[in-house]
Design a protein around this motif. Structure first.
Motif, short mmCIF file in Angstrom:
data_model
loop_
_atom_site.label_atom_id
_atom_site.label_comp_id
_atom_site.label_asym_id
_atom_site.label_seq_id
_atom_site.Cartn_x
_atom_site.Cartn_y
_atom_site.Cartn_z
N GLY A 104 -16.64 18.32 -21.68
CA GLY A 104 -16.36 17.75 -22.99
C GLY A 104 -15.87 16.32 -22.95
O GLY A 104 -15.67 15.69 -24.00
N SER A 105 -15.66 15.76 -21.74
CA SER A 105 -15.17 14.39 -21.59
C SER A 105 -16.26 13.53 -20.96
O SER A 105 -16.89 13.94 -19.98
N PRO A 106 -16.49 12.33 -21.48
CA PRO A 106 -17.48 11.43 -20.86
C PRO A 106 -17.06 11.08 -19.43
O PRO A 106 -15.88 11.07 -19.11
N PRO A 107 -18.02 10.80 -18.56
CA PRO A 107 -17.70 10.39 -17.19
C PRO A 107 -16.74 9.19 -17.20
O PRO A 107 -16.95 8.23 -17.94
N GLY A 108 -15.69 9.28 -16.39
CA GLY A 108 -14.72 8.20 -16.32
C GLY A 108 -13.62 8.24 -17.36
O GLY A 108 -12.73 7.38 -17.38
N ASP A 109 -13.65 9.23 -18.25
CA ASP A 109 -12.62 9.37 -19.28
C ASP A 109 -11.41 10.08 -18.67
O ASP A 109 -11.29 11.30 -18.72
N GLU A 110 -10.50 9.31 -18.11
CA GLU A 110 -9.35 9.89 -17.44
C GLU A 110 -8.41 10.59 -18.43
O GLU A 110 -7.80 11.60 -18.10
N GLU A 111 -8.31 10.04 -19.62
CA GLU A 111 -7.45 10.67 -20.62
C GLU A 111 -7.97 12.06 -20.98
O GLU A 111 -7.21 13.03 -21.08
N GLY A 112 -9.28 12.16 -21.16
CA GLY A 112 -9.89 13.45 -21.46
C GLY A 112 -9.74 14.42 -20.32
O GLY A 112 -9.49 15.62 -20.52
N ALA A 113 -9.92 13.93 -19.09
CA ALA A 113 -9.77 14.79 -17.92
C ALA A 113 -8.34 15.29 -17.78
O ALA A 113 -8.11 16.46 -17.45
N THR A 114 -7.38 14.42 -18.05
CA THR A 114 -5.97 14.82 -17.99
C THR A 114 -5.68 15.88 -19.04
O THR A 114 -4.99 16.87 -18.77
N ARG A 115 -6.22 15.68 -20.24
CA ARG A 115 -6.00 16.65 -21.31
C ARG A 115 -6.61 18.01 -20.95
O ARG A 115 -6.02 19.06 -21.22
N ALA A 116 -7.76 17.99 -20.32
CA ALA A 116 -8.41 19.24 -19.91
C ALA A 116 -7.57 19.98 -18.88
O ALA A 116 -7.40 21.20 -18.96
N ARG A 117 -7.04 19.24 -17.92
CA ARG A 117 -6.22 19.88 -16.88
C ARG A 117 -4.90 20.39 -17.45
O ARG A 117 -4.41 21.45 -17.05
N GLU A 118 -4.34 19.66 -18.39
CA GLU A 118 -3.10 20.12 -19.04
C GLU A 118 -3.35 21.38 -19.85
O GLU A 118 -2.52 22.30 -19.87
N THR A 119 -4.49 21.44 -20.50
CA THR A 119 -4.83 22.64 -21.26
C THR A 119 -5.05 23.83 -20.34
O THR A 119 -4.62 24.95 -20.64
N ALA A 120 -5.69 23.59 -19.20
CA ALA A 120 -5.88 24.66 -18.22
C ALA A 120 -4.53 25.19 -17.73
O ALA A 120 -4.35 26.40 -17.57
N ALA A 121 -3.58 24.29 -17.51
CA ALA A 121 -2.25 24.71 -17.07
C ALA A 121 -1.56 25.53 -18.14
O ALA A 121 -0.92 26.56 -17.85
N ARG A 122 -1.71 25.11 -19.40
CA ARG A 122 -1.06 25.85 -20.49
C ARG A 122 -1.62 27.25 -20.64
O ARG A 122 -0.90 28.18 -20.97
N LEU A 123 -2.90 27.42 -20.36
CA LEU A 123 -3.53 28.73 -20.49
C LEU A 123 -3.51 29.52 -19.18
O LEU A 123 -4.05 30.62 -19.11
N GLY A 124 -2.90 28.96 -18.15
CA GLY A 124 -2.72 29.69 -16.91
C GLY A 124 -3.96 29.84 -16.05
O GLY A 124 -4.10 30.84 -15.33
N ILE A 125 -4.85 28.84 -16.08
CA ILE A 125 -6.06 28.95 -15.26
C ILE A 125 -6.19 27.77 -14.29
O ILE A 125 -7.26 27.56 -13.71
N SER A 126 -5.11 27.03 -14.07
CA SER A 126 -5.17 25.89 -13.15
C SER A 126 -5.56 26.32 -11.73
O SER A 126 -6.26 25.59 -11.02
N HIS A 127 -5.12 27.50 -11.33
CA HIS A 127 -5.42 27.97 -9.98
C HIS A 127 -6.89 28.36 -9.79
O HIS A 127 -7.33 28.61 -8.67
#
Length: 247
Positions: A104-127
């Motif tokens: 869902g994030s364009p290539p090189g969109d660090e803000e979008g990538a960070t948001r995706a990883r933060e969302t994964a952590a909130r939902l407990g799927i970072s691992h």
């Protein structure tokens, strides 16, 4: 936040109009609230979600989502609404969890990538980030779908049968996700044919029957009429006339 005004929709088959999937449906959803959309299979729930997501266009009437009206502004609606399908395999596109989240994030969109990883952590799927999606359980795929949609920053989240196929632990996790989204002020509509794990979380209840809106309003005010509409009331209501928390 959401206004459905005399909405009608008809499926077409072989150049012939079929019976209306939705017929003159009207209701509203307040910003930040959780609406439980109930009804027996074939009642029109998935069709209504498709319209609210900007994927289908009403034959008559209109739907307004965050100021965007359909017919006419379906593209704008899709920028503020996220839809999580009942069948997770239809929505998971990446080869790994991380790849799927970052689609869902364009290539090189660090803000979008960070948001995706933060969302994964909130939902407990970072691992699970490096795990192939083919190795995920049903519940893990469902959480991945939700995380991918939340990472896009929607104002409205639509969930089609979010508890379908989940075990006890998965249901508890799904309830926690819905409750946390509600606490964060996200407007949500969750469809279901089984009210048991959802009724006590919802702010309001709408029941569709044969494409028509049969009930709408505060949850407890609608429960006595559910059985006649083909929907089983929660056990806490039938046994004690109160809407207790699901455990």
């Amino acid at each position: 936040m959401i206004s459905v005004e005399h909405c009608t929709y008809r499926h077409r088959h072989q150049q012939r109009e079929e019976k209306s999937a939705l017929d003159d449906v009207s209701f509203t959803v307040e910003r930040g609230s959780l609406l439980c959309l109930a009804g027996a299979n074939g009642g029109g729930k998935s069709t209504l979600l498709g319209i609210l997501a900007g994927l289908l266009t009403p034959a008559s009437g209109r739907v307004v989502v965050d100021g965007h009206a359909s017919p006419g502004a379906e593209d704008d609606i899709r920028t503020v609404v996220a839809l999580v399908l009942q069948e997770a395999d239809l929505q998971v596109l990446g080869a790994t969890v991380e790849e799927d989240l970052l689609l869902g994030s364009p290539p090189g969109d660090e803000e979008g990538a960070t948001r995706a990883r933060e969302t994964a952590a909130r939902l407990g799927i970072s691992h699970l980030m490096e795990r192939p999606v083919s190795a995920l359980s049903h519940g893990e795929k469902r959480k991945l779908c939700i995380a991918a949609q939340l990472a896009c920053g929607p104002k409205v989240l639509l969930l089609d049968e979010p508890f379908s196929g989940l075990d006890y632990h998965g249901i508890l996790e799904m309830r926690a996700i819905l409750a946390a989204n509600r606490e964060a002020g996200l407007t949500q509509i969750a469809s279901t044919h089984d009210l048991e794990p959802l009724a006590d979380l919802a702010d309001s209840l709408a029941v569709l029957r044969h494409g028509r809106l049969a009930l709408h309003g505060p949850v407890e005010e609608q429960l006595d009429r559910l059985a006649e509409l083909g929907v089983r009331p929660p056990c806490s209501w039938t046994s004690g006339r109160r809407l207790g928390p699901w455990r």
